[in-house]
Design a protein around this motif. Sequence first.
Motif, PDB file in Angstrom:
ATOM      1  N   MET A   1      12.957   1.390   3.998  1.00 42.10           N
ATOM      2  CA  MET A   1      11.560   1.756   3.776  1.00 42.10           C
ATOM      3  C   MET A   1      11.105   1.329   2.381  1.00 42.10           C
ATOM      4  O   MET A   1      11.836   1.475   1.407  1.00 42.10           O
ATOM      5  CB  MET A   1      11.375   3.268   3.919  1.00 42.10           C
ATOM      6  N   ILE A   2       9.907   0.801   2.307  1.00 44.83           N
ATOM      7  CA  ILE A   2       9.323   0.401   1.035  1.00 44.83           C
ATOM      8  C   ILE A   2       8.529   1.579   0.479  1.00 44.83           C
ATOM      9  O   ILE A   2       7.588   2.058   1.108  1.00 44.83           O
ATOM     10  CB  ILE A   2       8.406  -0.819   1.206  1.00 44.83           C
ATOM     11  N   PRO A  25       4.546   1.043   9.786  1.00 41.85           N
ATOM     12  CA  PRO A  25       6.007   1.119   9.806  1.00 41.85           C
ATOM     13  C   PRO A  25       6.605   0.518   8.541  1.00 41.85           C
ATOM     14  O   PRO A  25       6.018  -0.386   7.934  1.00 41.85           O
ATOM     15  CB  PRO A  25       6.378   0.277  11.046  1.00 41.85           C
ATOM     16  N   ASP A  26       7.725   1.041   8.139  1.00 45.90           N
ATOM     17  CA  ASP A  26       8.475   0.518   6.992  1.00 45.90           C
ATOM     18  C   ASP A  26       7.837   0.805   5.636  1.00 45.90           C
ATOM     19  O   ASP A  26       8.319   0.317   4.610  1.00 45.90           O
ATOM     20  CB  ASP A  26       8.705  -0.996   7.122  1.00 45.90           C
ATOM     21  N   ASP A  49       8.731   1.202  -5.040  1.00 42.42           N
ATOM     22  CA  ASP A  49       9.011  -0.229  -4.985  1.00 42.42           C
ATOM     23  C   ASP A  49       7.750  -1.032  -5.284  1.00 42.42           C
ATOM     24  O   ASP A  49       7.812  -2.094  -5.910  1.00 42.42           O
ATOM     25  CB  ASP A  49       9.542  -0.618  -3.599  1.00 42.42           C
ATOM     26  N   VAL A  50       6.604  -0.520  -4.803  1.00 39.76           N
ATOM     27  CA  VAL A  50       5.314  -1.184  -4.985  1.00 39.76           C
ATOM     28  C   VAL A  50       4.287  -0.162  -5.434  1.00 39.76           C
ATOM     29  O   VAL A  50       4.259   0.963  -4.928  1.00 39.76           O
ATOM     30  CB  VAL A  50       4.839  -1.862  -3.679  1.00 39.76           C
ATOM     31  N   ILE A  51       3.440  -0.557  -6.386  1.00 44.85           N
ATOM     32  CA  ILE A  51       2.344   0.298  -6.834  1.00 44.85           C
ATOM     33  C   ILE A  51       1.023  -0.403  -6.542  1.00 44.85           C
ATOM     34  O   ILE A  51       0.818  -1.544  -6.978  1.00 44.85           O
ATOM     35  CB  ILE A  51       2.431   0.594  -8.345  1.00 44.85           C
ATOM     36  N   THR A 119       4.890  -8.692   0.938  1.00 44.55           N
ATOM     37  CA  THR A 119       5.095  -9.922   0.183  1.00 44.55           C
ATOM     38  C   THR A 119       5.574  -9.639  -1.237  1.00 44.55           C
ATOM     39  O   THR A 119       6.575 -10.197  -1.697  1.00 44.55           O
ATOM     40  CB  THR A 119       3.794 -10.749   0.131  1.00 44.55           C
ATOM     41  N   VAL A 120       4.869  -8.768  -1.952  1.00 42.32           N
ATOM     42  CA  VAL A 120       5.252  -8.521  -3.340  1.00 42.32           C
ATOM     43  C   VAL A 120       6.553  -7.725  -3.423  1.00 42.32           C
ATOM     44  O   VAL A 120       7.306  -7.872  -4.386  1.00 42.32           O
ATOM     45  CB  VAL A 120       4.135  -7.808  -4.129  1.00 42.32           C
ATOM     46  N   SER A 121       6.828  -6.910  -2.420  1.00 45.62           N
ATOM     47  CA  SER A 121       8.074  -6.141  -2.458  1.00 45.62           C
ATOM     48  C   SER A 121       9.292  -7.056  -2.341  1.00 45.62           C
ATOM     49  O   SER A 121      10.383  -6.716  -2.806  1.00 45.62           O
ATOM     50  CB  SER A 121       8.102  -5.094  -1.331  1.00 45.62           C
ATOM     51  N   SER A 122       9.092  -8.224  -1.739  1.00 46.06           N
ATOM     52  CA  SER A 122      10.200  -9.177  -1.591  1.00 46.06           C
ATOM     53  C   SER A 122      10.354 -10.055  -2.830  1.00 46.06           C
ATOM     54  O   SER A 122      11.249 -10.897  -2.890  1.00 46.06           O
ATOM     55  CB  SER A 122       9.965 -10.065  -0.364  1.00 46.06           C
ATOM     56  N   GLY A 123       9.468  -9.864  -3.809  1.00 46.56           N
ATOM     57  CA  GLY A 123       9.590 -10.605  -5.054  1.00 46.56           C
ATOM     58  C   GLY A 123       8.616 -11.744  -5.222  1.00 46.56           C
ATOM     59  O   GLY A 123       8.606 -12.406  -6.266  1.00 46.56           O
ATOM     60  N   ASP A 124       7.780 -12.004  -4.221  1.00 51.97           N
ATOM     61  CA  ASP A 124       6.806 -13.081  -4.325  1.00 51.97           C
ATOM     62  C   ASP A 124       5.562 -12.619  -5.068  1.00 51.97           C
ATOM     63  O   ASP A 124       5.278 -11.434  -5.162  1.00 51.97           O
ATOM     64  CB  ASP A 124       6.404 -13.596  -2.940  1.00 51.97           C
ATOM     65  N   MET A 125       4.789 -13.589  -5.550  1.00 52.63           N
ATOM     66  CA  MET A 125       3.523 -13.315  -6.207  1.00 52.63           C
ATOM     67  C   MET A 125       2.409 -13.546  -5.203  1.00 52.63           C
ATOM     68  O   MET A 125       2.520 -14.386  -4.317  1.00 52.63           O
ATOM     69  CB  MET A 125       3.362 -14.241  -7.405  1.00 52.63           C
TER      70      MET A 125
END
Length: 227
Positions: A1-2, A25-26, A49-51, A119-125
């Motif tokens: 989960m993110i 989901p997730d 993980d993400v804000i 997308t951003v949680s996976s490290g992409d911009m």
Amino acid sequence: MIKVLVVDDQILVRAGLVALLRAAPDLDVVGEAATGEEAIEQAAATRPDVILMDIRMPGMNGVTATERILAMNHDPRPRVLILTTFDVDKYVYNALRVGASGFLLKDTPPERLIAAILTVSSGDMLFAPTVTRRLIEAYTSQAGPSAAPPSPALDLLTAREVEVLKLVGRALSNAEIATRLCVSEATVKTHLNRAMTKLNLTSRAQAVALAYESGLITPGRETTSRL
């Protein structure tokens, strides 16, 4: 989960975002905040993980909150996705400079917002479509045609590292850069990581900002956007 932290000073907007994300989901909404100060406290307490960060708030704005949160030295650091009402906003540019992972307009469709978080949680911009060029060029053009000369720090880079940094500045993905340069994505990543280390950059967004500020990219040249 993110794990997601939602920051917005407007209660109806914040409640809508929270409801939307909790139905996805997730995604797990671990907190919400109405001010920059609360965002810092919640980020420390919940370790998201993400804000999702509103940029214009009374008191401490989203740029300052982002900078202080990313300076906490948490490992891993949260990814900050800026939400703004305005597609050309100097605050957004400043947020990218301090390490935000990208931005979206508040009228972004729900499915695209969720995709952006993934997308951003996976490290992409990530940048909102059609906004990247107008945002950065509108800001950098304020300096006029005689903007700052290329940064001496670029002398630390190899020719290929400079080339990769320039393409990153045009918001190309690693895959797009690899295709353009006829190399592998792994090679692109290696060159970019080395360049960022030499320039003391901590995010791809900062690399984009530096590409413009250093003179590698001239306002008016064509750029592309993710999503």
